[in-house]
Design a protein around this motif. Sequence first.
Motif, PDB file in Angstrom:
ATOM      1  N   ARG A 131       0.826  -1.204   0.000  1.00 25.61           N
ATOM      2  CA  ARG A 131       0.000   0.000   0.000  1.00 25.61           C
ATOM      3  C   ARG A 131       0.875   1.275   0.000  1.00 25.61           C
ATOM      4  NH1 ARG A 131      -4.874   2.103   1.297  1.00 25.61           N
ATOM      5  NH2 ARG A 131      -4.796   3.719   2.888  1.00 25.61           N
ATOM      6  N   LYS A 190      -3.935   8.777   2.304  1.00 27.85           N
ATOM      7  CA  LYS A 190      -3.969   9.137   3.725  1.00 27.85           C
ATOM      8  C   LYS A 190      -2.765   9.989   4.099  1.00 27.85           C
ATOM      9  CE  LYS A 190      -7.707   6.774   4.667  1.00 27.85           C
ATOM     10  NZ  LYS A 190      -8.981   7.450   4.924  1.00 27.85           N
ATOM     11  N   HIS A 191      -2.263  10.753   3.170  1.00 27.08           N
ATOM     12  CA  HIS A 191      -1.085  11.572   3.485  1.00 27.08           C
ATOM     13  C   HIS A 191      -1.081  12.808   2.604  1.00 27.08           C
ATOM     14  CE1 HIS A 191       3.458  12.242   3.838  1.00 27.08           C
ATOM     15  NE2 HIS A 191       2.980  12.337   5.055  1.00 27.08           N
ATOM     16  N   ALA A 234      -1.919  18.220   4.678  1.00 31.87           N
ATOM     17  CA  ALA A 234      -3.180  18.023   5.400  1.00 31.87           C
ATOM     18  C   ALA A 234      -3.210  18.785   6.722  1.00 31.87           C
ATOM     19  CB  ALA A 234      -3.421  16.535   5.644  1.00 31.87           C
ATOM     20  N   LEU A 235      -2.080  19.326   7.143  1.00 35.49           N
ATOM     21  CA  LEU A 235      -2.091  20.128   8.368  1.00 35.49           C
ATOM     22  C   LEU A 235      -2.771  21.473   8.148  1.00 35.49           C
ATOM     23  CD1 LEU A 235       1.515  19.473   9.717  1.00 35.49           C
ATOM     24  CD2 LEU A 235      -0.598  18.274  10.302  1.00 35.49           C
ATOM     25  N   MET A 256      -5.598  22.231   7.664  1.00 32.67           N
ATOM     26  CA  MET A 256      -6.918  22.399   8.267  1.00 32.67           C
ATOM     27  C   MET A 256      -6.879  22.257   9.787  1.00 32.67           C
ATOM     28  SD  MET A 256      -7.356  19.129   9.226  1.00 32.67           S
ATOM     29  CE  MET A 256      -9.086  19.222   9.702  1.00 32.67           C
ATOM     30  N   HIS A 257      -5.670  22.268  10.368  1.00 29.04           N
ATOM     31  CA  HIS A 257      -5.561  22.091  11.821  1.00 29.04           C
ATOM     32  C   HIS A 257      -6.108  23.317  12.542  1.00 29.04           C
ATOM     33  CE1 HIS A 257      -3.770  20.988  15.695  1.00 29.04           C
ATOM     34  NE2 HIS A 257      -3.540  19.796  15.183  1.00 29.04           N
ATOM     35  N   GLU A 316      -1.527   5.961  11.215  1.00 28.82           N
ATOM     36  CA  GLU A 316      -1.031   6.930  10.228  1.00 28.82           C
ATOM     37  C   GLU A 316       0.263   6.386   9.619  1.00 28.82           C
ATOM     38  OE1 GLU A 316       0.948  10.130   8.257  1.00 28.82           O
ATOM     39  OE2 GLU A 316       1.777   9.125  10.014  1.00 28.82           O
ATOM     40  N   TYR A 337      -3.130   4.246   7.149  1.00 30.73           N
ATOM     41  CA  TYR A 337      -4.588   4.150   7.168  1.00 30.73           C
ATOM     42  C   TYR A 337      -5.294   5.342   7.795  1.00 30.73           C
ATOM     43  CZ  TYR A 337      -3.436  -0.664   5.980  1.00 30.73           C
ATOM     44  OH  TYR A 337      -2.940  -1.768   5.356  1.00 30.73           O
ATOM     45  N   VAL A 338      -4.552   6.260   8.371  1.00 36.62           N
ATOM     46  CA  VAL A 338      -5.146   7.439   8.999  1.00 36.62           C
ATOM     47  C   VAL A 338      -4.439   8.658   8.444  1.00 36.62           C
ATOM     48  CG1 VAL A 338      -5.237   8.759  11.171  1.00 36.62           C
ATOM     49  CG2 VAL A 338      -5.934   6.360  11.140  1.00 36.62           C
ATOM     50  N   LYS A 339      -5.203   9.712   8.230  1.00 37.17           N
ATOM     51  CA  LYS A 339      -4.601  10.918   7.665  1.00 37.17           C
ATOM     52  C   LYS A 339      -4.294  11.919   8.786  1.00 37.17           C
ATOM     53  CE  LYS A 339      -4.990  13.740   3.565  1.00 37.17           C
ATOM     54  NZ  LYS A 339      -5.734  13.823   2.297  1.00 37.17           N
ATOM     55  N   ALA A 340      -3.002  12.235   8.925  1.00 38.40           N
ATOM     56  CA  ALA A 340      -2.604  13.218   9.936  1.00 38.40           C
ATOM     57  C   ALA A 340      -3.265  14.543   9.618  1.00 38.40           C
ATOM     58  CB  ALA A 340      -1.089  13.374   9.933  1.00 38.40           C
ATOM     59  N   GLY A 341      -3.620  15.287  10.648  1.00 43.73           N
ATOM     60  CA  GLY A 341      -4.314  16.550  10.442  1.00 43.73           C
ATOM     61  C   GLY A 341      -5.805  16.317  10.675  1.00 43.73           C
ATOM     62  N   HIS A 342      -6.348  15.259  10.036  1.00 41.59           N
ATOM     63  CA  HIS A 342      -7.740  14.884  10.263  1.00 41.59           C
ATOM     64  C   HIS A 342      -7.845  13.955  11.467  1.00 41.59           C
ATOM     65  CE1 HIS A 342      -8.916  16.624   6.431  1.00 41.59           C
ATOM     66  NE2 HIS A 342      -7.768  16.142   5.972  1.00 41.59           N
ATOM     67  N   TRP A 343      -7.040  12.905  11.453  1.00 44.84           N
ATOM     68  CA  TRP A 343      -6.986  11.941  12.562  1.00 44.84           C
ATOM     69  C   TRP A 343      -8.333  11.239  12.781  1.00 44.84           C
ATOM     70  CZ3 TRP A 343      -2.051  11.360  13.260  1.00 44.84           C
ATOM     71  CH2 TRP A 343      -1.191  12.465  13.310  1.00 44.84           C
TER      72      TRP A 343
END
Lengths: 370, 370, 370, 370
Positions: free
Chosen positions: A61, A321-322, A328-329, A331-332, B30, B34-40
């Motif tokens: 993956r 997922k990255h 992706a930060l 939107m923090h 992450e 499987y997990v997107k950092a920022g969204h978590w």
Amino acid sequence: MESKKRRGILDRLNAGEVVVGDGGYVMQLERRGYVKAGHWTPEAAVEHPEAVRQLHREFLRAGANVIQTFTFYCSEDKLEISGNVSNISGAQINEAACDLAREVANEGDALVAGCVSKTPCYVKSHSETKVKAIFKKQMDDFLKKDIDFFIVEFVDHVEEAEWAVEVLKTSSKPVGATLCISPQGDMHGVPPGECAVRLVRAGADIVGINCHLDPLTCIRTVKLMKAGLENAGLKAHLMIQPLGFHTPECNLGGYTSLPEYPFAMETRAMTRWDVHQYAREAYDAGIRYIGGCCGFEPYHIRAIAEEVSAERGFLPPASEKHGLWGAALGMHTKPWVRARAHREYWENLLPASGRPKCPSMATAADDYEK
Amino acid sequence: MESKKRRGILDRLNAGEVVVGDGGYVMQLERRGYVKAGHWTPEAAVEHPEAVRQLHREFLRAGANVIQTFTFYCSEDKLEISGNVSNISGAQINEAACDLAREVANEGDALVAGCVSKTPCYVKSHSETKVKAIFKKQMDDFLKKDIDFFIVEFVDHVEEAEWAVEVLKTSSKPVGATLCISPQGDMHGVPPGECAVRLVRAGADIVGINCHLDPLTCIRTVKLMKAGLENAGLKAHLMIQPLGFHTPECNLGGYTSLPEYPFAMETRAMTRWDVHQYAREAYDAGIRYIGGCCGFEPYHIRAIAEEVSAERGFLPPASEKHGLWGAALGMHTKPWVRARAHREYWENLLPASGRPKCPSMATAADDYEK
Amino acid sequence: MESKKRRGILDRLNAGEVVVGDGGYVMQLERRGYVKAGHWTPEAAVEHPEAVRQLHREFLRAGANVIQTFTFYCSEDKLEISGNVSNISGAQINEAACDLAREVANEGDALVAGCVSKTPCYVKSHSETKVKAIFKKQMDDFLKKDIDFFIVEFVDHVEEAEWAVEVLKTSSKPVGATLCISPQGDMHGVPPGECAVRLVRAGADIVGINCHLDPLTCIRTVKLMKAGLENAGLKAHLMIQPLGFHTPECNLGGYTSLPEYPFAMETRAMTRWDVHQYAREAYDAGIRYIGGCCGFEPYHIRAIAEEVSAERGFLPPASEKHGLWGAALGMHTKPWVRARAHREYWENLLPASGRPKCPSMATAADDYEK
Amino acid sequence: MESKKRRGILDRLNAGEVVVGDGGYVMQLERRGYVKAGHWTPEAAVEHPEAVRQLHREFLRAGANVIQTFTFYCSEDKLEISGNVSNISGAQINEAACDLAREVANEGDALVAGCVSKTPCYVKSHSETKVKAIFKKQMDDFLKKDIDFFIVEFVDHVEEAEWAVEVLKTSSKPVGATLCISPQGDMHGVPPGECAVRLVRAGADIVGINCHLDPLTCIRTVKLMKAGLENAGLKAHLMIQPLGFHTPECNLGGYTSLPEYPFAMETRAMTRWDVHQYAREAYDAGIRYIGGCCGFEPYHIRAIAEEVSAERGFLPPASEKHGLWGAALGMHTKPWVRARAHREYWENLLPASGRPKCPSMATAADDYEK
């Protein structure tokens, strides 16, 4: 048994493609609870196939084009010495490992590499006959299953690697050979350039370095191999699967000589941004098979795939997922975290250790010996 | 639907047993892709159940007595704001997560805790009615499934945690509540002792701290909670699930204020030996529910279970792949590695960072704000 | 004997002037070969007057307005216990030291302060009579010579400092009193604010902190003293003469509890730029007598004088050999050194230790005792 | 004018004696307020003779057998370019410096070395005639005074050093020549071994290394010089006067390429214990003229003299103010300080920097250039 449509490792490398390797199994599965440090044997392929399968999947993956069989240290002599496994044979592990790798590789565009590593027999007996018999036995296990090519890895005497290559080439499958040596050469002082020449003359299609030292040091060693081949008028593909740790103190001894090996290596772990730099430098050095060894977790492999995504023309599945370079930060909720959603921030960060009573470098055990 | 024979969380804690918690899901998943950092957010429970199931299993195998549902940030309002998931509802995730946790918990002696965390709605609306409706909806999802108790976690305003507890107690199941606050108190400055009193008065059976700061700091905060309860003449069980990172610079802001958050935290990761010290100090402080949050991988949970194995009378399954205090290194080929096969070596090691151009401490973002 | 034209210390401070103090004598003269570490007694005033005179001159040249007599630990009881001097009396040292200080002070616009420090007698006997007799004897030595005012320094029990002030005030000369305590208070736990009140009530005209801790910590303590005086409705001038070392680990114990004390303090030495920051923060805190103690060399005193040159309206003599903020580097042959000829470079530099196997912080001895 | 009874530098070295050199003048006098960084010229010999005399005395007292004239950068062309001095001629400085050195040397068992350093003229003109004329002029100044031998120092092109040696040898006095080069060779890439050979063939009686790099690196370079001489069948005495700073990052560039040069070098300063190790390793390498350059303060020179006191049979005068290996701490009031009164403590201490936000190594400017 091999699928007709699958493009082989040499098809890909000959076409100039970047092949992303997978990461390290034994250290990661140790942390997950399935491998015993000290022994480092792969009985989990039989005992806990779900754990091995899951790690294979994560590497796939993350963008890996090759799934290596989880058969590290799986020669009969090593299993016996280790004494970690009593009721499972090497053949059982080898076969189970091939099935697991095949199952996951087929879920994507990946090849299966059957892997052999150094044998205790070499140092103990130095007998070409005995050592070759061990490699032959392991190869025969693999050939019962559907594998695409072989990798010889984690060998620190070029002679033993030559013997392995010679055995595996009898199968007519492609063979890659990676030594775990430093820029200073193998354990007998054979320089990297000469090692590469000898491996290619033994039949290796791909040569390079794995494990033992950090990525930038391993790139230096592969460059020396490349230069050796050029001087000898030989051609071969280059591969690299280094440690995912910073090891500035090591030279001949490799990371086992660090005081932190193997249970306090956390501090030295590479960030994904270190891996971007590594992948770029490896690519620029002409290396086209780029993966990782101990310390490379799935997100490190994803970082390789993301760094070479322009060259490859696509991102790996796990990049859904990255956010690239931390995007992706953006939107923090905290403004100072949002400010980190770009490449410049992460490329320039010098991460603090959070350990003010710890030094930044250690005295390696092989220095003690001087 | 609940099994009659299962001993509940309060049965265990009332009997004086040590309950080992599980580790952190979002940061580890992450890294696994499987997990997107920022969204978590935890959509992987639906999208990739095999990955969540495997991590549950690793924590169980490491000794965890509780499997928390993978439902972090899974309130409807958070999912909407995050915008990370379009075609999966919060109810789908909550229900899938309960099934996964139950499936794995039943493979061993573990309980399932349904978990809720802070809602964007609280800060935005500060409406008790709205916030309670959100927690009620998530609780109703859980109650369709077989869970053993509830955990409120990662809340930094005690008031919001009180509201969550009040809602969850309507279920008649036990409720644990952990705040992610520092020894200085919650985001409104309510001191830890007063927070604990308010949570117990709201109905919490177990109170404590999770996430945001390193283990020893979190123990200090739990001690302040304990003292607050004693002063108020109240009783409750204590729990702790701290970060698996060294964060000496943080105070109010927690680890999100560190420059390394979230993509260069490697350097700060705790070793298993740091966890031994943590588990012992937590036990000595009277805390009986001892687990981890972000940064706690399966081997860190195993280290808790190994540290308290004398008190519990048994080792976890994953210890079959771990020599206590490095004992399995005794068979290593290098003499200097064999010399590390004992407790004294690892307890006294100050691990080097291998990064000589990096500092040992950073300037936290909340310091910048002063 | 005193010159009529000389403006006294209180004239200057009452006029709102910044008074620049001198730096540390014993540690610097130890490095120059004239003081014995461990004893720290000032017999060099008699044995090697040229060395003491030269250091006085360097401080004067760096901008000091006060030359302190080199009479540290020169009470009869301390000299006897130390056993370092056999054929020289305390009176001889005190008188020689006054002459040296006067000679150099008269070469510029400087005053002479006769200095007394803590006595072994206080801790041993706790007798007000005995301790006061010792201070009286030393004062009488000083009064035979031409000194301008007194300083009580390096006392860690406020009571002993009060006794010293009470004795010295019988001379009718101004008295400054600096304690070597932390923000937590004196050795009996008397908080800094209360210490200041007691010293002023005992007669001190100037109060503050010297030695033991780094500049920014000492400023925090002086601020607490100032607040204490304000709360009590009292007024006094404030002075500060901190360590010239970074001591982030110390609290009650002071720098003698650091593993590096006294022979490996080099790493912790302040740069001249650290001193600029210190002088500015001290000034902003309302402190007008700003100097240094152990670790403050002449160039550190010059940095104080340069930082407050706008307020004072002039630069010290030694600035003729110093480009402000590195300006003289502008003529260097290497382009990258020329690029350092400005304030921004030096203010932002985080200097490397050049010692990769050393930690950044130590475990202080008083932590061991806990 | 020379005293008949004085034993010359070659008498001493030929007899196998250890000759202790003096330390660094310009950086130390900069800190004392008499030399301007950036210019680094020695006009203080005329302007403030008392300051130069005192530093000479401190080195003599610390055990130095040689007092070098304070004539660094005192060629006419350098003084002119620097523009730091308007009304004082080079001849005035050279003559005053000789008198000061002589006066102090005669207070003990020391010799006076007249010192010349590299000229701007060499790089600018590359004219042997012009450069030799400059050295001749400075030599003539010296020969009006009573000096014992010459030292050529701080030259980074071996050719320029050869020219200086050729000029100075016309005086019939002994000549020592030290280059400020790395193990990689001079600025034109001439390796150290070849440099040594060329200097000896030009007439040098003593050859070695000074300044630019840390002691252990300089020893490596001197060893290469020694090997070069042996290979060429030549003989010469060896000398070394390295930096008193840790400079692990430098190679060709020397310490001026460090970000901390010249105003934040404090962190890198050697302790006296570092100097003990240096002196022993220098001695073991066969070097018999052992001193220091920038960063070597009087207590560092005393540490050399103390380390070789067994070989020399005596301690220096300043050791009356120093307990060997911290012995005088044995009478300290704090038990943990008393525990430091022995060699093992100081030899094993890894001093903390006290600067947790600073790294341990820097990026050198010559690395930036790559």
